[in-house]
Design an enzyme around this catalytic site. Structure first.
Site, PDB file in Angstrom:
ATOM      1  N   ARG A 245       6.473  -9.882 -13.321  1.00 26.10           N
ATOM      2  CA  ARG A 245       5.723  -9.029 -12.386  1.00 26.10           C
ATOM      3  C   ARG A 245       6.335  -7.634 -12.497  1.00 26.10           C
ATOM      4  NH1 ARG A 245       7.224 -10.198  -6.581  1.00 26.10           N
ATOM      5  NH2 ARG A 245       5.708 -11.889  -6.624  1.00 26.10           N
TER       6      ARG A 245
ATOM      7  N   ASP B 221      11.803 -12.847  -6.712  1.00 20.90           N
ATOM      8  CA  ASP B 221      11.652 -11.433  -6.360  1.00 20.90           C
ATOM      9  C   ASP B 221      12.881 -10.687  -6.855  1.00 20.90           C
ATOM     10  OD1 ASP B 221       9.212 -11.506  -5.036  1.00 20.90           O
ATOM     11  OD2 ASP B 221      10.098 -11.829  -3.063  1.00 20.90           O
TER      12      ASP B 221
HETATM   13  P1  FDA Z   1       2.948   3.946  -4.606  1.00 20.75           P
HETATM   14  O1  FDA Z   1       4.064   3.752  -3.657  1.00 20.75           O
HETATM   15  O2  FDA Z   1       2.943   5.155  -5.475  1.00 20.75           O
HETATM   16  O3  FDA Z   1       1.595   3.876  -3.778  1.00 20.75           O
HETATM   17  C1  FDA Z   1       0.340   4.107  -4.363  1.00 20.75           C
HETATM   18  C2  FDA Z   1      -0.703   4.099  -3.251  1.00 20.75           C
HETATM   19  O4  FDA Z   1      -0.796   2.784  -2.703  1.00 20.75           O
HETATM   20  C3  FDA Z   1      -0.348   4.966  -2.043  1.00 20.75           C
HETATM   21  O5  FDA Z   1      -0.793   6.288  -2.218  1.00 20.75           O
HETATM   22  C4  FDA Z   1      -1.081   4.259  -0.920  1.00 20.75           C
HETATM   23  O6  FDA Z   1      -2.437   4.586  -0.954  1.00 20.75           O
HETATM   24  C5  FDA Z   1      -0.952   2.812  -1.308  1.00 20.75           C
HETATM   25  N1  FDA Z   1       0.228   2.174  -0.677  1.00 20.75           N
HETATM   26  C6  FDA Z   1       1.398   1.832  -1.273  1.00 20.75           C
HETATM   27  N2  FDA Z   1       2.223   1.235  -0.398  1.00 20.75           N
HETATM   28  C7  FDA Z   1       1.582   1.204   0.780  1.00 20.75           C
HETATM   29  C8  FDA Z   1       1.902   0.715   2.076  1.00 20.75           C
HETATM   30  N3  FDA Z   1       3.070   0.129   2.328  1.00 20.75           N
HETATM   31  N4  FDA Z   1       0.993   0.856   3.063  1.00 20.75           N
HETATM   32  C9  FDA Z   1      -0.203   1.434   2.832  1.00 20.75           C
HETATM   33  N5  FDA Z   1      -0.567   1.922   1.616  1.00 20.75           N
HETATM   34  C10 FDA Z   1       0.307   1.820   0.611  1.00 20.75           C
HETATM   35  N6  FDA Z   1       9.480  -4.320  -4.977  1.00 20.75           N
HETATM   36  C11 FDA Z   1      10.713  -4.740  -5.358  1.00 20.75           C
HETATM   37  O7  FDA Z   1      11.639  -3.943  -5.394  1.00 20.75           O
HETATM   38  N7  FDA Z   1      10.913  -6.061  -5.664  1.00 20.75           N
HETATM   39  C12 FDA Z   1       9.916  -6.973  -5.662  1.00 20.75           C
HETATM   40  O8  FDA Z   1      10.149  -8.142  -5.958  1.00 20.75           O
HETATM   41  C13 FDA Z   1       8.620  -6.532  -5.295  1.00 20.75           C
HETATM   42  N8  FDA Z   1       7.567  -7.399  -5.256  1.00 20.75           N
HETATM   43  C14 FDA Z   1       6.302  -6.894  -5.083  1.00 20.75           C
HETATM   44  C15 FDA Z   1       5.197  -7.746  -5.199  1.00 20.75           C
HETATM   45  C16 FDA Z   1       3.923  -7.223  -5.139  1.00 20.75           C
HETATM   46  C17 FDA Z   1       2.744  -8.134  -5.310  1.00 20.75           C
HETATM   47  C18 FDA Z   1       3.729  -5.825  -4.908  1.00 20.75           C
HETATM   48  C19 FDA Z   1       2.356  -5.219  -4.877  1.00 20.75           C
HETATM   49  C20 FDA Z   1       4.811  -5.005  -4.737  1.00 20.75           C
HETATM   50  C21 FDA Z   1       6.098  -5.529  -4.787  1.00 20.75           C
HETATM   51  N9  FDA Z   1       7.196  -4.713  -4.600  1.00 20.75           N
HETATM   52  C22 FDA Z   1       8.440  -5.185  -4.949  1.00 20.75           C
HETATM   53  C23 FDA Z   1       7.047  -3.378  -3.952  1.00 20.75           C
HETATM   54  C24 FDA Z   1       6.901  -2.270  -4.984  1.00 20.75           C
HETATM   55  O9  FDA Z   1       8.116  -2.076  -5.653  1.00 20.75           O
HETATM   56  C25 FDA Z   1       6.470  -0.958  -4.322  1.00 20.75           C
HETATM   57  O10 FDA Z   1       7.466  -0.553  -3.425  1.00 20.75           O
HETATM   58  C26 FDA Z   1       5.143  -1.013  -3.603  1.00 20.75           C
HETATM   59  O11 FDA Z   1       4.217  -1.784  -4.291  1.00 20.75           O
HETATM   60  C27 FDA Z   1       4.537   0.405  -3.457  1.00 20.75           C
HETATM   61  O12 FDA Z   1       4.356   0.965  -4.721  1.00 20.75           O
HETATM   62  P2  FDA Z   1       2.937   1.184  -5.430  1.00 20.75           P
HETATM   63  O13 FDA Z   1       3.075   0.662  -6.824  1.00 20.75           O
HETATM   64  O14 FDA Z   1       1.852   0.597  -4.659  1.00 20.75           O
HETATM   65  O15 FDA Z   1       2.803   2.732  -5.607  1.00 20.75           O
END
Ligand code: FDA
Length: 313
Positions: free
Chosen positions: A181, A130
């Site tokens: 990732r 991660d």
């Molecule tokens: P964004 O935050 O723009 O969200 C898009 C939409 O997704 C929102 O409008 C909502 O509908 C939904 N959503 C997002 N988060 C939500 C929540 N918590 N609860 C409910 N709905 C939500 N980060 C990092 O710094 N280091 C890492 O190693 C990882 N590893 C990782 C693994 C995996 C499999 C995922 C999916 C994510 C990570 N992350 C991470 C976290 C990542 O950086 C990020 O903070 C979250 O995925 C939220 O960003 P989105 O890309 O979903 O977009």
């Protein structure tokens, strides 16, 4: 502003000691965390497998400050790897370098990770490092480079679109055929290293995603952002990139509907399944992403705190 406050709070151990006793906070955490034991994580992985969804299991915990705690966490990863294999789910874990002792002693961290990777390899498994805050990016990538040389594809890393440096990092990782990732980035970062505006992070994500889809080694498109997911689908289809060449990744408990819908439509989907007792920083990062329940939780924490103070002991 709220996001920044929550991310700042996520790094405060004294707040953690206060919040972890709160019943509502625990119940909200349980939406994002499979449980406290390896069994609970493996059970979640088995249930997801029944829907055709693969998993990566994470033991919650970070910023470990004593060597025995780092060693214990590494040993627990061995247990998880064994249990995943026994349950016949794809063996895949995600590990935070600071949980393995990066802050304490880089050599200890590397030893712990090497051990987990070696164990995973005996089970045809995969280990993802991660990515934590930008204070660790360079060290994590250097660590990854050394481990990747020896692991024969059994180890991958994470790139955060929020960081300005990620364009160069992605090119370097593509050249090494490393498994990446791609996520947006979950940490509080200064504007000197990260894009402060979400629109810039999203635009950077899209550019990096296109590069990884075109030239990367089985990238993990880790987002719940439907616009970016649709873009990835269209980009792959119009550039002849087969669905077997990448996967979408999402977090346990987040957009379950979308996870199921994507899988049912024939896309590869992996869910990140965290478990353990150290859920506070993880929960705060999830709340920072979607602050809908925050006022409710904070109200409850304060009410419980006040009632404890007014109850004679
Ligand atoms: P964004 O935050 O723009 O969200 C898009 C939409 O997704 C929102 O409008 C909502 O509908 C939904 N959503 C997002 N988060 C939500 C929540 N918590 N609860 C409910 N709905 C939500 N980060 C990092 O710094 N280091 C890492 O190693 C990882 N590893 C990782 C693994 C995996 C499999 C995922 C999916 C994510 C990570 N992350 C991470 C976290 C990542 O950086 C990020 O903070 C979250 O995925 C939220 O960003 P989105 O890309 O979903 O977009």
């Amino acid at each position: 502003m709220l996001r920044r406050t929550l991310l700042w709070l996520s790094t405060r151990p004294r707040v953690w000691r206060f919040v972890r006793k709160n019943r509502l906070a625990r119940s909200v955490a349980s939406r994002f965390v499979a449980g406290e034991t390896p069994e609970s994580a493996v059970a979640a992985a088995v249930a997801l497998k029944a829907r055709g969804i693969t998993t990566s299991v994470d033991i919650l915990g970070e910023s470990v400050s004593e060597a025995p705690a780092a060693e214990a966490a590494a040993a627990e990863y061995h247990t998880v790897l064994d249990r995943m294999a026994r349950a016949q789910v794809e063996v895949n874990v995600s590990v935070k370098p600071t949980q393995m002792g990066l802050d304490l002693d880089p050599a200890l961290c590397e030893r712990n990770l090497r051990c987990i990777i070696a164990k995973a390899r005996t089970l045809q498994g995969f280990v993802r490092l991660d990515m934590e805050s930008s204070a660790y990016t360079q060290r994590t990538l250097e660590l990854f480079d050394r481990l990747h040389q020896e692991a024969d594809g059994g180890v991958g890393v994470v790139i955060q679109a929020a960081l300005r440096r990620s364009t160069e990092d992605v090119e370097r990782l593509i050249a090494r055929s490393a498994r990446v990732r791609l996520c947006k980035g979950a940490y509080l970062e200064p504007a000197t290293v990260a894009y402060p505006d979400k629109s810039d992070v999203d635009a950077h994500y899209q550019r990096l995603m296109e590069r990884l889809l075109s030239a990367g080694n089985y990238p993990g498109i880790a987002t719940h952002d439907e616009r970016l997911i649709r873009h990835a689908q269209r980009f792959a289809e119009s550039n002849g990139i087969g669905r077997e060449r990448f996967e979408f990744q999402m977090l346990y408990g987040v957009r379950r509907d979308l996870q199921i819908r994507l899988r049912a439509a024939g896309w590869n989907v992996r869910v990140y399944v965290p478990f353990g007792t150290q859920w506070y920083p993880y929960l705060m990062r999830r709340l920072a992403e979607r602050p809908a329940n925050i006022a409710f939780i904070l109200g409850s924490v304060i009410r419980e705190g006040l009632s404890r103070q007014s109850t004679p002991s």
